[in-house]
Design a protein around this motif. Sequence first.
Motif, mmCIF file in Angstrom:
data_model
loop_
_atom_site.group_PDB
_atom_site.id
_atom_site.type_symbol
_atom_site.label_atom_id
_atom_site.label_comp_id
_atom_site.label_asym_id
_atom_site.label_seq_id
_atom_site.Cartn_x
_atom_site.Cartn_y
_atom_site.Cartn_z
ATOM 1 N N LEU A 69 -30.346 -23.068 15.444
ATOM 2 C CA LEU A 69 -31.576 -23.678 15.170
ATOM 3 C C LEU A 69 -31.565 -25.148 16.122
ATOM 4 N N TYR A 70 -32.249 -25.069 17.302
ATOM 5 C CA TYR A 70 -32.405 -26.216 18.178
ATOM 6 C C TYR A 70 -33.567 -27.089 17.868
ATOM 7 N N LEU A 71 -32.829 -28.440 17.555
ATOM 8 C CA LEU A 71 -34.053 -29.351 17.089
ATOM 9 C C LEU A 71 -34.036 -30.502 18.071
ATOM 10 N N VAL A 72 -35.331 -30.699 18.330
ATOM 11 C CA VAL A 72 -35.778 -32.149 18.963
ATOM 12 C C VAL A 72 -36.598 -33.069 18.146
ATOM 13 N N ASP A 84 -39.048 -26.690 26.479
ATOM 14 C CA ASP A 84 -38.059 -26.463 27.442
ATOM 15 C C ASP A 84 -36.566 -26.654 27.208
ATOM 16 N N ALA A 85 -36.548 -27.880 26.617
ATOM 17 C CA ALA A 85 -35.116 -28.544 26.264
ATOM 18 C C ALA A 85 -34.483 -27.349 25.257
ATOM 19 N N THR A 86 -35.248 -26.803 24.210
ATOM 20 C CA THR A 86 -34.552 -26.213 23.347
ATOM 21 C C THR A 86 -34.151 -24.801 23.837
ATOM 22 N N LEU A 87 -35.284 -24.079 24.723
ATOM 23 C CA LEU A 87 -35.149 -23.008 25.103
ATOM 24 C C LEU A 87 -33.911 -22.941 26.169
ATOM 25 N N VAL A 91 -31.031 -20.295 25.667
ATOM 26 C CA VAL A 91 -30.612 -19.222 26.476
ATOM 27 C C VAL A 91 -29.156 -19.467 27.236
ATOM 28 N N ARG A 92 -28.833 -20.617 27.280
ATOM 29 C CA ARG A 92 -27.279 -20.995 27.737
ATOM 30 C C ARG A 92 -26.509 -20.551 26.624
ATOM 31 N N ASP A 93 -26.534 -20.759 25.606
ATOM 32 C CA ASP A 93 -25.593 -20.232 24.358
ATOM 33 C C ASP A 93 -25.698 -18.851 24.344
ATOM 34 N N LEU A 94 -26.930 -18.172 24.531
ATOM 35 C CA LEU A 94 -27.051 -16.627 24.280
ATOM 36 C C LEU A 94 -26.321 -16.110 25.172
ATOM 37 N N VAL A 166 -28.284 -27.183 16.066
ATOM 38 C CA VAL A 166 -28.046 -27.998 17.277
ATOM 39 C C VAL A 166 -29.104 -28.968 17.760
ATOM 40 N N ARG A 167 -28.629 -29.948 17.707
ATOM 41 C CA ARG A 167 -29.565 -31.269 17.994
ATOM 42 C C ARG A 167 -29.664 -31.514 19.502
ATOM 43 N N ILE A 168 -30.819 -31.623 20.099
ATOM 44 C CA ILE A 168 -30.891 -31.875 21.504
ATOM 45 C C ILE A 168 -31.332 -33.235 21.858
#
Length: 168
Positions: A69-72, A84-87, A91-94, A166-168
């Motif tokens: 879970l990518y959070l801003v 944009d930042a979370t995607l 995709v970097r992680d994936l 994952v905090r952005i």
Amino acid sequence: MHAFIDESKRGEYALCAVTVASGDLTALRKQMNALRPPGHTRIHMTSVGKKLAPKIVSDVARLEASSRLYLVSSKKVNERQARDATLAAAVRDLAQMAVTNLVIESCDQDREDNRVIRDELGAEVPFRYTHDRPTNSLLWLPDVHAWAWGRGGSMRAKIAHRITVVRI
């Protein structure tokens, strides 16, 4: 492995990427369809009601599907910048995982999403990626994960073991 992405907006912007083993896809589709409320074409947690929500979250928490879970939470960025930042982070992680197929819930931002993926990973993206309608039952998984996390309390506690934040 397959990945499914959906977003959630509850105070902070959240993009949820659920990963599922290829061999589990058929069983998970059946299980998610069985959880769909009568008369609904999909599971969308904001519309399932207070009675069904705890059961759906509990049942999904038992399924073999984990998420990041990518959070801003910054108020200094708009929704597009947060997406944009979370995607990009997702995709970097994936790309580092054994993901062969990514499905993103389609919205009016598909073209921009494709640009972010290409900008982040270049021309040689290591997995196939598409956008699909919210009626795809496996896209309900990230919706449930993100909703339960954002709801907090007992809902978050039921599914927290499946989620990496994952905090952005």
